[in-house]
Design a protein around this motif. Sequence first.
Motif, mmCIF file in Angstrom:
data_model
loop_
_atom_site.group_PDB
_atom_site.id
_atom_site.type_symbol
_atom_site.label_atom_id
_atom_site.label_comp_id
_atom_site.label_asym_id
_atom_site.label_seq_id
_atom_site.Cartn_x
_atom_site.Cartn_y
_atom_site.Cartn_z
ATOM 1 N N ALA A 1 0.767 -1.116 -0.021
ATOM 2 C CA ALA A 1 0.070 0.039 0.026
ATOM 3 C C ALA A 1 0.830 1.201 -0.025
ATOM 4 O O ALA A 1 1.856 1.241 0.438
ATOM 5 C CB ALA A 1 -1.039 0.012 1.181
ATOM 6 N N GLY A 2 0.451 2.271 -0.862
ATOM 7 C CA GLY A 2 1.168 3.493 -0.813
ATOM 8 C C GLY A 2 2.156 3.701 -1.816
ATOM 9 O O GLY A 2 2.820 4.695 -1.999
ATOM 10 N N VAL A 3 2.545 2.599 -2.612
ATOM 11 C CA VAL A 3 3.537 2.431 -3.551
ATOM 12 C C VAL A 3 2.872 2.476 -5.130
ATOM 13 O O VAL A 3 2.228 1.469 -5.350
ATOM 14 C CB VAL A 3 4.508 1.285 -3.542
ATOM 15 C CG1 VAL A 3 5.584 1.247 -4.478
ATOM 16 C CG2 VAL A 3 5.048 1.200 -2.156
ATOM 17 N N GLY A 4 3.261 3.503 -5.821
ATOM 18 C CA GLY A 4 2.705 3.797 -7.085
ATOM 19 C C GLY A 4 3.538 2.796 -8.210
ATOM 20 O O GLY A 4 4.412 2.176 -7.976
ATOM 21 N N PHE A 5 3.191 3.211 -9.328
ATOM 22 C CA PHE A 5 3.580 2.385 -10.560
ATOM 23 C C PHE A 5 5.054 2.393 -10.730
ATOM 24 O O PHE A 5 5.801 1.530 -11.151
ATOM 25 C CB PHE A 5 3.074 2.796 -11.803
ATOM 26 C CG PHE A 5 1.396 2.588 -11.861
ATOM 27 C CD1 PHE A 5 0.942 1.268 -11.492
ATOM 28 C CD2 PHE A 5 0.678 3.386 -12.629
ATOM 29 C CE1 PHE A 5 -0.117 0.938 -11.631
ATOM 30 C CE2 PHE A 5 -0.620 2.868 -12.848
ATOM 31 C CZ PHE A 5 -1.176 1.571 -12.107
ATOM 32 N N GLY A 6 5.651 3.655 -10.450
ATOM 33 C CA GLY A 6 7.271 3.756 -10.477
ATOM 34 C C GLY A 6 8.010 3.459 -9.351
ATOM 35 O O GLY A 6 9.011 3.742 -9.174
ATOM 36 N N ALA A 7 7.445 2.625 -8.401
ATOM 37 C CA ALA A 7 7.955 2.085 -7.145
ATOM 38 C C ALA A 7 8.145 3.290 -6.014
ATOM 39 O O ALA A 7 9.195 3.145 -5.154
ATOM 40 C CB ALA A 7 9.114 1.173 -7.319
ATOM 41 N N GLU A 8 7.583 4.377 -6.163
ATOM 42 C CA GLU A 8 7.826 5.264 -5.392
ATOM 43 C C GLU A 8 6.406 5.860 -4.648
ATOM 44 O O GLU A 8 5.336 4.977 -4.900
ATOM 45 C CB GLU A 8 8.281 6.675 -5.795
ATOM 46 C CG GLU A 8 7.206 7.575 -6.811
ATOM 47 C CD GLU A 8 6.940 6.887 -8.165
ATOM 48 O OE1 GLU A 8 6.220 7.452 -8.831
ATOM 49 O OE2 GLU A 8 7.840 6.167 -8.562
#
Length: 183
Positions: A110-117
């Motif tokens: 949870a909280g991690v976007g497509f770019g792994a940030e």
Amino acid sequence: MMESHLSSPMVPSASPPPPPPYPSNHSPLFQALYYSTASKILNAIYAFLVVSDGAFFFFLLVGWHQPLPPSVKHWWLNLSIQVLCGLFSYPAVVNAPWILAAWRRVGDEAGVGFGAEKSREPWFHFSKSEKVTLLALKTLNVTAQYVNQWSRVAYPDYESSNAMPGLVLCNVFFAVSFVAGIG
């Protein structure tokens, strides 16, 4: 002795402002287009077209119009549903790449976007089961809309879309795409 921050108001600070707590998941070009006035105007026009054509279609179905000969009524019904189908195909095409990317990253924490940030966007804070449910509905919506669009091309007039097999293909997939899109 400590200097007052009011003593030199015109002197720029030596350090740049701190970055936002989470980086943006979108490019500056995307942000500029998404938040632009033109984008908002186009979205308003799209919403107006969907609502007005949907109301027109509904009024034709329930007979809230001047009495029309059946051939004229059928022509307007067919035109209205073709326009609605075309309008609903736009979000299906636009959302397809995002859906594929979301399926690929459905198991991320949870909280991690497509770019792994880290991301502040609500989608990335759903649980895995919530993501799977929403993606399954979205995938069903897009797939049914593609089949519906194909069926409207294959059965373009009122008579062929209201005879078998056009009757099933045109109406069932329209209803499935509509209900899955609401979900």
